[in-house]
Design a protein around this motif. Structure first.
Motif, PDB file in Angstrom:
ATOM      1  N   PHE A  73       0.852  -1.189   0.000  1.00  0.00           N
ATOM      2  CA  PHE A  73       0.000   0.000   0.000  1.00  0.00           C
ATOM      3  C   PHE A  73       0.888   1.239   0.000  1.00  0.00           C
ATOM      4  CE2 PHE A  73      -2.630  -3.312   1.853  1.00  0.00           C
ATOM      5  CZ  PHE A  73      -3.815  -3.147   1.158  1.00  0.00           C
ATOM      6  N   LEU A  74       0.720   2.082  -1.003  1.00  0.00           N
ATOM      7  CA  LEU A  74       1.529   3.273  -1.149  1.00  0.00           C
ATOM      8  C   LEU A  74       0.679   4.525  -0.946  1.00  0.00           C
ATOM      9  CD1 LEU A  74       3.559   2.178  -4.304  1.00  0.00           C
ATOM     10  CD2 LEU A  74       4.431   2.406  -1.979  1.00  0.00           C
ATOM     11  N   PRO A  75       1.293   5.603  -0.483  1.00  0.00           N
ATOM     12  CA  PRO A  75       0.526   6.830  -0.277  1.00  0.00           C
ATOM     13  C   PRO A  75       0.117   7.448  -1.604  1.00  0.00           C
ATOM     14  CG  PRO A  75       2.858   7.255   0.018  1.00  0.00           C
ATOM     15  CD  PRO A  75       2.714   5.757  -0.137  1.00  0.00           C
ATOM     16  N   PRO A  76      -1.063   8.038  -1.675  1.00  0.00           N
ATOM     17  CA  PRO A  76      -1.452   8.731  -2.911  1.00  0.00           C
ATOM     18  C   PRO A  76      -0.581   9.963  -3.109  1.00  0.00           C
ATOM     19  CG  PRO A  76      -3.029   9.198  -1.178  1.00  0.00           C
ATOM     20  CD  PRO A  76      -2.093   8.157  -0.626  1.00  0.00           C
ATOM     21  N   THR A  77      -0.340  10.305  -4.349  1.00  0.00           N
ATOM     22  CA  THR A  77       0.453  11.475  -4.701  1.00  0.00           C
ATOM     23  C   THR A  77      -0.344  12.484  -5.535  1.00  0.00           C
ATOM     24  OG1 THR A  77       1.249  10.228  -6.623  1.00  0.00           O
ATOM     25  CG2 THR A  77       2.665  10.255  -4.662  1.00  0.00           C
ATOM     26  N   HIS A  78      -1.439  12.011  -6.127  1.00  0.00           N
ATOM     27  CA  HIS A  78      -2.240  12.830  -7.043  1.00  0.00           C
ATOM     28  C   HIS A  78      -3.717  12.726  -6.700  1.00  0.00           C
ATOM     29  CE1 HIS A  78       1.535  12.417  -9.173  1.00  0.00           C
ATOM     30  NE2 HIS A  78       1.151  13.288 -10.090  1.00  0.00           N
ATOM     31  N   TYR A 103       1.670   0.801 -12.451  1.00  0.00           N
ATOM     32  CA  TYR A 103       0.388   0.378 -11.889  1.00  0.00           C
ATOM     33  C   TYR A 103      -0.071   1.452 -10.907  1.00  0.00           C
ATOM     34  CZ  TYR A 103      -3.288  -2.458  -9.845  1.00  0.00           C
ATOM     35  OH  TYR A 103      -4.511  -2.924  -9.433  1.00  0.00           O
ATOM     36  N   LEU A 104      -0.972   2.317 -11.343  1.00  0.00           N
ATOM     37  CA  LEU A 104      -1.539   3.355 -10.494  1.00  0.00           C
ATOM     38  C   LEU A 104      -2.909   2.894 -10.003  1.00  0.00           C
ATOM     39  CD1 LEU A 104      -0.706   6.551 -12.620  1.00  0.00           C
ATOM     40  CD2 LEU A 104       0.670   5.438 -10.838  1.00  0.00           C
ATOM     41  N   CYS A 105      -3.205   3.177  -8.750  1.00  0.00           N
ATOM     42  CA  CYS A 105      -4.497   2.727  -8.219  1.00  0.00           C
ATOM     43  C   CYS A 105      -5.039   3.733  -7.213  1.00  0.00           C
ATOM     44  CB  CYS A 105      -4.361   1.350  -7.576  1.00  0.00           C
ATOM     45  SG  CYS A 105      -3.024   1.174  -6.409  1.00  0.00           S
ATOM     46  N   PRO A 106      -6.368   3.723  -7.018  1.00  0.00           N
ATOM     47  CA  PRO A 106      -6.986   4.633  -6.056  1.00  0.00           C
ATOM     48  C   PRO A 106      -6.463   4.410  -4.645  1.00  0.00           C
ATOM     49  CG  PRO A 106      -8.643   3.638  -7.488  1.00  0.00           C
ATOM     50  CD  PRO A 106      -7.365   2.896  -7.728  1.00  0.00           C
ATOM     51  N   GLU A 107      -6.550   5.419  -3.837  1.00  0.00           N
ATOM     52  CA  GLU A 107      -6.112   5.336  -2.442  1.00  0.00           C
ATOM     53  C   GLU A 107      -6.781   4.151  -1.745  1.00  0.00           C
ATOM     54  OE1 GLU A 107      -5.739   8.367   1.387  1.00  0.00           O
ATOM     55  OE2 GLU A 107      -7.346   8.662  -0.081  1.00  0.00           O
ATOM     56  N   GLY A 108      -5.978   3.374  -1.025  1.00  0.00           N
ATOM     57  CA  GLY A 108      -6.494   2.226  -0.289  1.00  0.00           C
ATOM     58  C   GLY A 108      -6.432   0.921  -1.037  1.00  0.00           C
ATOM     59  N   GLN A 109      -6.125   0.960  -2.339  1.00  0.00           N
ATOM     60  CA  GLN A 109      -5.986  -0.269  -3.119  1.00  0.00           C
ATOM     61  C   GLN A 109      -4.509  -0.607  -3.227  1.00  0.00           C
ATOM     62  OE1 GLN A 109      -8.091  -0.395  -6.922  1.00  0.00           O
ATOM     63  NE2 GLN A 109      -6.401  -1.560  -7.818  1.00  0.00           N
ATOM     64  N   GLY A 110      -4.153  -1.867  -2.918  1.00  0.00           N
ATOM     65  CA  GLY A 110      -2.754  -2.257  -2.891  1.00  0.00           C
ATOM     66  C   GLY A 110      -2.286  -2.934  -4.161  1.00  0.00           C
ATOM     67  N   ALA A 111      -0.970  -2.876  -4.377  1.00  0.00           N
ATOM     68  CA  ALA A 111      -0.327  -3.639  -5.446  1.00  0.00           C
ATOM     69  C   ALA A 111       0.128  -4.981  -4.868  1.00  0.00           C
ATOM     70  CB  ALA A 111       0.861  -2.870  -5.999  1.00  0.00           C
TER      71      ALA A 111
END
Length: 294
Positions: A73-78, A103-111
């Motif tokens: 889970f990564l922090p959103p940047t945009h 792979y960009l995803c909405p906040e709260g969605q993990g890779a």
């Protein structure tokens, strides 16, 4: 809708939506560079401490293992500011990830486990001049004009295409890419009205290439009733072998992780309606290129 993770600070606007960086973007980047585990262009999930079972505690003096976590889970940047609903916005974010080669995803969605962080990593393409606006307008138009089933299938294709890059083994990536190829065939033939023509597996890459005027890779050329690709696919899908050996013992001479991925990049882009000369480049071209969307 917030999303990430992306180092690109470029902001842009399209009809009905815009992409902006978050106010805390610089602080997020500082934390990323000081604390996130990275190697070889990938961000890795935090390590997870495993514990011995009661029986192991009695019988072993060895240390308990530390493994990489399954989700990252990564922090959103945009943030995506739009007039559309959540499903529509999620598709736009995924499509922007396709353009960025990440792979960009909405906040709260993990890779899954690890993910690349450098733009262009997955597709070998860099955004140029007005590529963001033109590319995202085409992707938005695709969603607006597609049926519910077409939207779902395209989302699956882009999602698994992007995820495949992070897989560890050649056979895993091949399997993932072939699923995407099948999904794109379904999109362009089975989900189009009044199209009842039966096309066998070995013919499908050729039909897709011909549909969009894309050069056919040598491994997709049909010889009799098979191609190099279809033989490899049948081995893996039906015989538990890969490159004529049990899975894991050998890799093919063809670099499918690059060449099949590049073929899929072109097919996804063409299906989305992206106009770019990249579609007509040589199948084995391995230099970084610009999207240069018309």
């Amino acid at each position: 809708m917030k999303f990430g993770f992306l180092e690109d600070k470029t902001e842009f606007e399209c009809e009905g939506f815009s992409v902006k960086i978050l106010e805390e973007f610089d602080e997020i980047m500082d934390v990323f560079r000081s604390s996130y585990p990275v190697s070889g262009g990938f961000i890795y999930a935090p390590q997870k401490q495993l514990r011995h079972s009661p029986k192991e505690k009695r019988e072993f003096n060895s240390p308990e293992p530390v493994v990489s976590g399954q989700l990252l889970f990564l922090p959103p940047t945009h943030k995506l500011c739009s007039e559309y609903d959540e499903e529509h916005n999620a598709f736009l974010i995924l499509g922007y990830g396709f353009l960025q080669g990440l792979y960009l995803c909405p906040e709260g969605q993990g890779a899954f486990g690890r993910t690349p962080y450098e733009p262009g990593s997955i597709n070998g393409l860099l955004l140029y001049r007005s590529d963001r606006e033109k590319g995202m307008e085409a992707i938005n138009n695709y969603f607006i004009n597609a049926t519910t089933e077409q939207r779902s299938q395209m989302r699956a294709c882009i999602h698994w295409y992007l995820i495949a890059y992070s897989m560890d083994h050649e056979w895993e990536r091949f399997d993932a890419y072939y699923k995407v190829l099948d999904g794109l065939f379904r999109l362009n033939f089975k989900l189009k009205p009044n199209n009842s023509k039966f096309i066998r597996h070995h013919e499908r890459p050729v039909e897709l290439a011909n549909l969009f005027g894309i050069q056919i890779p040598a491994w997709a050329v049909v010889n009799g009733t098979a191609s190099i690709l279809s033989i490899q696919r049948n081995e893996l899908a039906h015989e538990a072998t890969f490159a004529n050996q049990p899975i894991g013992f050998s890799v093919p001479q063809v670099n499918y992780s690059f060449e099949l991925s590049a073929f899929l990049t072109k097919l996804i882009a063409a299906t989305l309606g992206l106009k770019t000369d990249y579609l007509y480049s040589e199948p084995d071209m391995c230099n970084y290129l610009m999207w240069d969307i018309k």
